[in-house]
Design a protein around this motif. Structure first.
Motif, PDB file in Angstrom:
ATOM      1  N   LEU A 133       0.826  -1.200   0.000  1.00 35.30           N
ATOM      2  CA  LEU A 133       0.000   0.000   0.000  1.00 35.30           C
ATOM      3  C   LEU A 133       0.869   1.262   0.000  1.00 35.30           C
ATOM      4  O   LEU A 133       1.946   1.294   0.603  1.00 35.30           O
ATOM      5  N   ILE A 134       0.373   2.278  -0.685  1.00 34.88           N
ATOM      6  CA  ILE A 134       0.930   3.630  -0.579  1.00 34.88           C
ATOM      7  C   ILE A 134       0.125   4.358   0.498  1.00 34.88           C
ATOM      8  O   ILE A 134      -1.100   4.221   0.574  1.00 34.88           O
ATOM      9  N   TYR A 135       0.803   5.138   1.323  1.00 32.90           N
ATOM     10  CA  TYR A 135       0.111   6.027   2.250  1.00 32.90           C
ATOM     11  C   TYR A 135       0.450   7.464   1.862  1.00 32.90           C
ATOM     12  O   TYR A 135       1.558   7.944   2.096  1.00 32.90           O
ATOM     13  N   PHE A 136      -0.521   8.134   1.228  1.00 32.93           N
ATOM     14  CA  PHE A 136      -0.325   9.517   0.827  1.00 32.93           C
ATOM     15  C   PHE A 136      -0.513  10.443   2.027  1.00 32.93           C
ATOM     16  O   PHE A 136      -1.367  10.207   2.883  1.00 32.93           O
ATOM     17  N   ALA A 137       0.274  11.507   2.079  1.00 31.22           N
ATOM     18  CA  ALA A 137       0.095  12.522   3.109  1.00 31.22           C
ATOM     19  C   ALA A 137      -1.214  13.257   2.859  1.00 31.22           C
ATOM     20  O   ALA A 137      -1.467  13.736   1.751  1.00 31.22           O
ATOM     21  N   GLY A 138      -2.033  13.323   3.883  1.00 30.92           N
ATOM     22  CA  GLY A 138      -3.330  13.980   3.737  1.00 30.92           C
ATOM     23  C   GLY A 138      -3.667  14.849   4.933  1.00 30.92           C
ATOM     24  O   GLY A 138      -2.955  14.869   5.946  1.00 30.92           O
ATOM     25  N   ILE A 139      -4.731  15.592   4.796  1.00 32.32           N
ATOM     26  CA  ILE A 139      -5.285  16.387   5.893  1.00 32.32           C
ATOM     27  C   ILE A 139      -6.787  16.144   5.919  1.00 32.32           C
ATOM     28  O   ILE A 139      -7.380  15.752   4.912  1.00 32.32           O
ATOM     29  N   TYR A 140      -7.389  16.330   7.090  1.00 29.82           N
ATOM     30  CA  TYR A 140      -8.825  16.099   7.201  1.00 29.82           C
ATOM     31  C   TYR A 140      -9.491  17.227   7.981  1.00 29.82           C
ATOM     32  O   TYR A 140      -8.829  18.010   8.672  1.00 29.82           O
ATOM     33  N   GLU A 141     -10.792  17.293   7.856  1.00 29.47           N
ATOM     34  CA  GLU A 141     -11.562  18.343   8.523  1.00 29.47           C
ATOM     35  C   GLU A 141     -12.963  17.841   8.842  1.00 29.47           C
ATOM     36  O   GLU A 141     -13.500  16.976   8.130  1.00 29.47           O
ATOM     37  N   TRP A 142     -13.534  18.360   9.924  1.00 26.74           N
ATOM     38  CA  TRP A 142     -14.936  18.101  10.262  1.00 26.74           C
ATOM     39  C   TRP A 142     -15.756  19.344   9.943  1.00 26.74           C
ATOM     40  O   TRP A 142     -15.388  20.449  10.333  1.00 26.74           O
ATOM     41  N   MET A 191       4.401   8.537   1.822  1.00 21.23           N
ATOM     42  CA  MET A 191       5.169   8.533   3.066  1.00 21.23           C
ATOM     43  C   MET A 191       5.693   7.146   3.374  1.00 21.23           C
ATOM     44  O   MET A 191       4.987   6.145   3.206  1.00 21.23           O
ATOM     45  N   GLY A 192       6.934   7.072   3.868  1.00 18.72           N
ATOM     46  CA  GLY A 192       7.440   5.861   4.477  1.00 18.72           C
ATOM     47  C   GLY A 192       6.817   5.708   5.857  1.00 18.72           C
ATOM     48  O   GLY A 192       6.169   6.628   6.371  1.00 18.72           O
ATOM     49  N   ARG A 193       7.007   4.571   6.493  1.00 17.27           N
ATOM     50  CA  ARG A 193       6.347   4.313   7.778  1.00 17.27           C
ATOM     51  C   ARG A 193       6.797   5.271   8.881  1.00 17.27           C
ATOM     52  O   ARG A 193       5.975   5.719   9.690  1.00 17.27           O
ATOM     53  N   ASP A 194       8.077   5.582   8.945  1.00 16.11           N
ATOM     54  CA  ASP A 194       8.538   6.509   9.978  1.00 16.11           C
ATOM     55  C   ASP A 194       7.965   7.904   9.758  1.00 16.11           C
ATOM     56  O   ASP A 194       7.542   8.574  10.710  1.00 16.11           O
ATOM     57  N   MET A 195       7.953   8.348   8.499  1.00 12.99           N
ATOM     58  CA  MET A 195       7.400   9.661   8.193  1.00 12.99           C
ATOM     59  C   MET A 195       5.916   9.699   8.502  1.00 12.99           C
ATOM     60  O   MET A 195       5.398  10.703   9.012  1.00 12.99           O
ATOM     61  N   MET A 196       5.202   8.614   8.220  1.00 17.15           N
ATOM     62  CA  MET A 196       3.776   8.578   8.506  1.00 17.15           C
ATOM     63  C   MET A 196       3.519   8.731  10.001  1.00 17.15           C
ATOM     64  O   MET A 196       2.597   9.441  10.420  1.00 17.15           O
ATOM     65  N   ALA A 197       4.337   8.078  10.831  1.00 15.67           N
ATOM     66  CA  ALA A 197       4.172   8.193  12.276  1.00 15.67           C
ATOM     67  C   ALA A 197       4.358   9.642  12.733  1.00 15.67           C
ATOM     68  O   ALA A 197       3.607  10.141  13.590  1.00 15.67           O
TER      69      ALA A 197
END
Length: 254
Positions: A133-142, A191-197
């Motif tokens: 899986l790729i984990y793209f850097a994202g942002i979220y909002e409510w 993101m790599g796993r460390d960057m994702m954390a």
């Protein structure tokens, strides 16, 4: 940019891969042609009883800021340029406090060849060589719908956006990175796993350095991808199935 992608993993597989948890009632719809405004899984971290917990949620792809009069603004904000995300009113609040990862098996990009009436857009599927899986850097909002009652479960809308950056320069040192350069001038940030954390941790309040770190590491992550030309049927959002990722003969065919 990222305008279509593939996410067909089962919820259990995603939860295990992301080392997260999810509500037992959460269901993911398999899709080989995810388009903006679709409901998509995101991974985020929250403090629960003073403990950091990683969770999977469903969000509308297209960020709707809390101040928006209606959710239609999300149609135009499915991507966020990392160079301006800290200044743009739509994104600047979310990037400081509500960061997430958007999982994908790969994404589609269209390369324009020819000019004028002879111009053709050829779709390519970009994905990790090992099918991880790729984990793209994202942002979220409510976003709160003021027209609905306080006890209405649909009163709150969760939405997200994927950060992008400039594609790699063509150097001749990496076939993959050179291919990405020729495919499009923008790249969804992986993101790599460390960057994702680091990115997910809500305790990290300094968003500026995090965004810089994202950009510094992204091309290294992308260098492990592969590209292949796929059928033009992917251009129609009503088409959805694994056949959309099947290779056709082309410059990056596998």
């Amino acid at each position: 940019m990222c305008g279509r992608y593939v996410m067909a993993r089962a919820i259990g597989d995603l939860v295990a891969d992301a080392e997260a948890e999810a509500d037992d009632a959460l269901e993911l719809r398999q899709s080989w042609n995810v388009a903006p405004t679709s409901d998509v899984p995101i991974v985020l971290e929250r403090l629960v009883d003073d403990e950091l917990v990683r969770q999977v949620h469903l969000a509308k792809w297209g960020l709707v800021p809390i101040w928006a009069k209606d959710p239609s603004v999300g149609v135009r904000s499915f991507n966020a340029r990392s160079e301006t995300v800290l200044e743009k009113p739509t994104f600047r609040s979310a990037v400081k406090a509500r960061r997430c990862a958007v999982p994908a098996e790969g994404y589609y990009e269209w390369q324009k060849t020819g000019t004028g009436k002879t111009a053709v857009k050829r779709p390519y599927f970009v994905h990790p060589e090992d099918d991880s899986l790729i984990y793209f850097a994202g942002i979220y909002e409510w976003w709160k719908d003021g027209s609905k009652a306080e006890d209405d479960a649909g009163r709150w809308l969760l939405s997200c956006s994927i950060l992008t950056m400039a594609s790699p320069e063509e150097t001749g040192e990496s076939e993959v990175l050179d291919g990405l350069h020729g495919l499009h001038d923008r790249l969804p940030i992986p993101m790599g796993r460390d960057m994702m954390a680091e990115w997910l941790n809500p305790a990290n309040k300094e968003a500026g350095p995090l965004v810089e770190q994202l950009r510094a590491e992204a091309h290294g992550v992308a260098s492990h991808w592969t590209l292949r030309e796929v059928p033009p049927a992917v251009g129609n959002v009503r088409n959805d199935g694994p056949e959309l990722t099947e290779p056709v003969v082309g410059l990056f065919a596998e």
